[in-house]
Design an enzyme around this catalytic site. Structure first.
Site, short mmCIF file in Angstrom:
data_model
loop_
_atom_site.label_atom_id
_atom_site.label_comp_id
_atom_site.label_asym_id
_atom_site.label_seq_id
_atom_site.Cartn_x
_atom_site.Cartn_y
_atom_site.Cartn_z
N ASN A 154 0.81 -1.23 0.00
CA ASN A 154 0.00 0.00 0.00
C ASN A 154 0.84 1.28 0.00
OD1 ASN A 154 0.71 -0.58 2.70
ND2 ASN A 154 -0.97 0.66 3.45
N GLU A 253 4.06 -4.32 12.38
CA GLU A 253 3.02 -3.32 12.17
C GLU A 253 1.93 -4.01 11.36
OE1 GLU A 253 3.19 -0.66 13.73
OE2 GLU A 253 5.30 -0.23 14.05
N CYS A 287 -3.07 1.78 6.38
CA CYS A 287 -3.37 1.06 7.63
C CYS A 287 -4.06 1.96 8.64
CB CYS A 287 -2.09 0.50 8.22
SG CYS A 287 -0.84 1.77 8.46
N GLU A 456 7.68 1.54 16.28
CA GLU A 456 8.68 2.11 15.39
C GLU A 456 8.67 3.62 15.58
OE1 GLU A 456 7.48 0.48 11.55
OE2 GLU A 456 8.86 -1.19 11.87
P1 NAD Z 1 0.37 -9.26 3.50
O1 NAD Z 1 0.50 -9.68 4.90
O2 NAD Z 1 -0.43 -10.10 2.58
O3 NAD Z 1 1.80 -9.11 2.81
C1 NAD Z 1 2.80 -8.26 3.33
C2 NAD Z 1 4.17 -8.79 2.92
O4 NAD Z 1 4.36 -10.07 3.54
C3 NAD Z 1 4.33 -9.01 1.42
O5 NAD Z 1 5.65 -8.68 1.07
C4 NAD Z 1 4.08 -10.51 1.27
O6 NAD Z 1 4.71 -11.08 0.15
C5 NAD Z 1 4.70 -11.04 2.56
N1 NAD Z 1 4.18 -12.33 3.00
C6 NAD Z 1 2.93 -12.83 2.82
N2 NAD Z 1 2.85 -14.06 3.38
C7 NAD Z 1 4.06 -14.32 3.95
C8 NAD Z 1 4.61 -15.42 4.68
N3 NAD Z 1 3.89 -16.52 4.93
N4 NAD Z 1 5.88 -15.34 5.10
C9 NAD Z 1 6.62 -14.24 4.85
N5 NAD Z 1 6.18 -13.18 4.15
C10 NAD Z 1 4.90 -13.21 3.71
O7 NAD Z 1 -0.20 -7.77 3.55
P2 NAD Z 1 -0.57 -6.83 2.30
O8 NAD Z 1 -1.87 -7.30 1.73
O9 NAD Z 1 0.61 -6.66 1.43
O10 NAD Z 1 -0.80 -5.42 3.04
C11 NAD Z 1 -2.01 -5.01 3.60
C12 NAD Z 1 -2.01 -5.22 5.10
O11 NAD Z 1 -0.93 -4.51 5.68
C13 NAD Z 1 -3.26 -4.69 5.77
O12 NAD Z 1 -3.68 -5.61 6.75
C14 NAD Z 1 -2.78 -3.41 6.43
O13 NAD Z 1 -3.52 -2.99 7.56
C15 NAD Z 1 -1.39 -3.79 6.82
N6 NAD Z 1 -0.58 -2.58 7.02
C16 NAD Z 1 -0.25 -2.22 8.31
C17 NAD Z 1 0.50 -1.06 8.52
C18 NAD Z 1 0.87 -0.62 9.92
O14 NAD Z 1 1.72 0.24 10.03
N7 NAD Z 1 0.28 -1.18 10.96
C19 NAD Z 1 0.90 -0.28 7.43
C20 NAD Z 1 0.52 -0.68 6.16
C21 NAD Z 1 -0.21 -1.84 5.95
#
Ligand code: NAD
Length: 475
Positions: A154, A253, A287, A456
């Protein structure tokens, strides 16, 4: 994508791996390919990062690392337009978002950690001893070692650099894996690192998916000393299990279901405008975006009407990141429409041009759903917000705090005492009063409950990315 997606390992670019299609979310058409890193390349990246820990990088002083971080920030600045173009091509977000938030914040991440690390002091204590000569204790902050940085789609560059900058500031080496959906700006960042002459192996980049791919192989790798991850809460759980096997520290996060509270004493115009921004920035794919709004009953109708009218007028917003994500968001909306009321949006916008093949969802305002409805309880991560009335401050706090998530919340009120009473009582990591997403990079950032582990920002990041060690010298 303007240039091919490449890994960066041990100071060399590499395009090996099985091709994975990239899709332009604006038009829904092919936009290039990403080479999904084979396991051997992930191993090589971790080895390169381990070797670099023993190289010249190990003896760089904080001042030298600080100068390098500024050089990297300069490099992003010099190629600013390329970064903006790559960010927009990957995510489909409007240019003004990328050029005013994502890329400037990435630069600020490097500059702020450059300044913080250069000015950091170590603690020391004088201890009395029976012989009267005493002892001197002082703390040394050592790097953790090789850190895996895994980031979502995102805010691809902003969130990647938010971890890479403090990790490098404290002398770690990094293997980064950005989302497989948005690799462009990370590739440019690797080029900037190379141009800045960061020693080979200090920053490595591998592309690929999560489960059964580069992400999982990294988190399970015995050569990874710590994991910094931003993404979904469920993914966080999977990564934590991988890290638990070797007790590797994690910084998480995760997701959110952020609420806003609007009290009858608030400036209603400001609350409506602020909520339009907090619900629909980047089409709700931040997020911190608000997905639940609780409004004190006397102003509920006026607020809901104002928000719905504003949502209908919104233009210039971007698409969802993928067809799968668009479908997920539309499923929540369809179920909500069956069980409650749609005050604005609820469908797919029509453009009568190529964008009709893209992954668009209208800014949507819902009401009338029970608190246990999936659209009110689960993270949607799209341009969808639910509004509901409340009668007392206590009830409002209970509604916000009943969520399994606890990332951020916003309070809209004109009563200063209420602001100071309500904000600290919210079970979240970040609370705003009469504003949203106003960030000072030195303040703690993160969530409670299913929204994260650790903080962070500023010294909080520098603490995570280092191991404090005490030295006691008998005088
Ligand atoms: P995601 O968890 O699907 O993927 C995030 C990253 O993790 C990607 O690089 C993905 O390839 C990797 N990944 C996925 N499965 C994995 C595994 N089993 N092992 C290791 N790596 C793995 O999330 P997304 O769809 O890319 O992002 C959206 C989510 O991120 C939403 O839930 C959002 O709230 C959250 N988010 C949180 C913050 C925060 O600061 N709290 C900021 C931005 C986004």
């Amino acid at each position: 994508m303007s240039s091919p997606v490449r890994h960066y390992v041990g100071g060399r670019f590499d395009a090996s791996g099985v091709p994975f299609p990239l899709i332009d979310p604006v038009f829904g058409r092919p936009a290039g390919e990403l080479p999904a890193a084979p396991r051997e390349l992930v191993d090589r990246a971790v080895r390169a990062a381990r070797d670099a820990l023993r190289g010249p990088w190990a003896s760089w002083s904080p001042a030298e690392r600080s100068r390098m971080l500024h050089r990297i920030a300069d490099g992003i600045e010099q190629r600013f337009e390329e970064f903006v173009a790559a960010e927009c091509a990957d995510t489909g977000k409007p240019r003004d978002l990328a050029s005013t938030i994502d890329i400037p914040r990435a630069i600020a991440n490097f500059r702020s950690y450059a300044d913080l690390t250069a000015g950091r002091s170590e603690q020391s204590w004088h201890t009395t001893t029976p012989d009267g000569r005493g002892a001197l204790n002082y703390t040394v902050h050592k790097p953790l070692g090789v850190v895996a940085v895994i980031s979502p789609w995102n805010l691809p560059l902003l969130l990647l650099t938010w971890k890479v900058a403090p990790a490098l500031a404290m002398g770690n080496t990094v293997v980064a894996k950005p989302s497989e959906l948005t690799p462009g700006t990370a590739c440019l960042l690797a080029e900037v690192m190379a141009e800045a002459e960061l020693p080979a192996g200090v920053f490595n980049l591998v592309h690929g998916g999560g489960a059964d791919a580069a992400g999982q192989w990294l988190t399970e790798h015995p050569g990874i000393d710590a994991i910094a991850f931003t993404g979904e809460s469920r993914t966080g759980g999977t990564i934590m299990r991988a890290a638990a096997a070797r007790l590797a520290p994690v910084s998480f996060e995760l997701g959110g279901k952020n609420a806003a509270l609007v009290f009858a004493d608030a400036d209603l115009e400001q609350a409506v405008a602020g909520t339009l921004r907090s619900a629909f920035t980047h089409s709700g794919q931040v997020c911190l975006c608000t997905e639940r709004v609780y409004v004190e009953r006397p102003v509920f109708d006026a607020f809901a009407q104002g928000l719905a009218a504003g949502a209908k007028e919104l233009s210039g917003y971007g698409p969802m990141i993928s067809a799968a994500h668009r479908d997920k968001v539309l499923r929540y909306i369809d179920r909500a429409a069956a069980d409650g009321d749609v005050l604005a949006g609820g469908g797919v916008p029509r453009f009568s041009d190529g964008r009709d093949g893209g992954f668009w969802v209208e800014p949507t305002v819902l009401t009338g759903l029970p608190e246990d409805h999936p659209a009110v309880r689960e993270e949607i991560f799209g341009p969808v917000v639910h509004v509901a009335p409340f009668d007392t401050e206590e009830e409002a706090l209970g509604l916000v705090n009943a969520s399994p998530y606890g990332l951020a919340a916003t309070v809209w009120t004109g009563d200063v005492s209420r602001a100071h009473r309500v904000a600290p009582a919210l079970d979240v990591g970040i609370a705003w009063v009469n504003t949203w997403n106003l960030r000072d990079l030195r303040t703690p950032f993160g969530g409670v409950k299913a929204s994260g582990i650790g903080r962070e920002g500023g010294d909080h990041s520098l603490d995570f990315f280092s191991e404090p060690m005490n030295v006691c010298v008998k005088l």
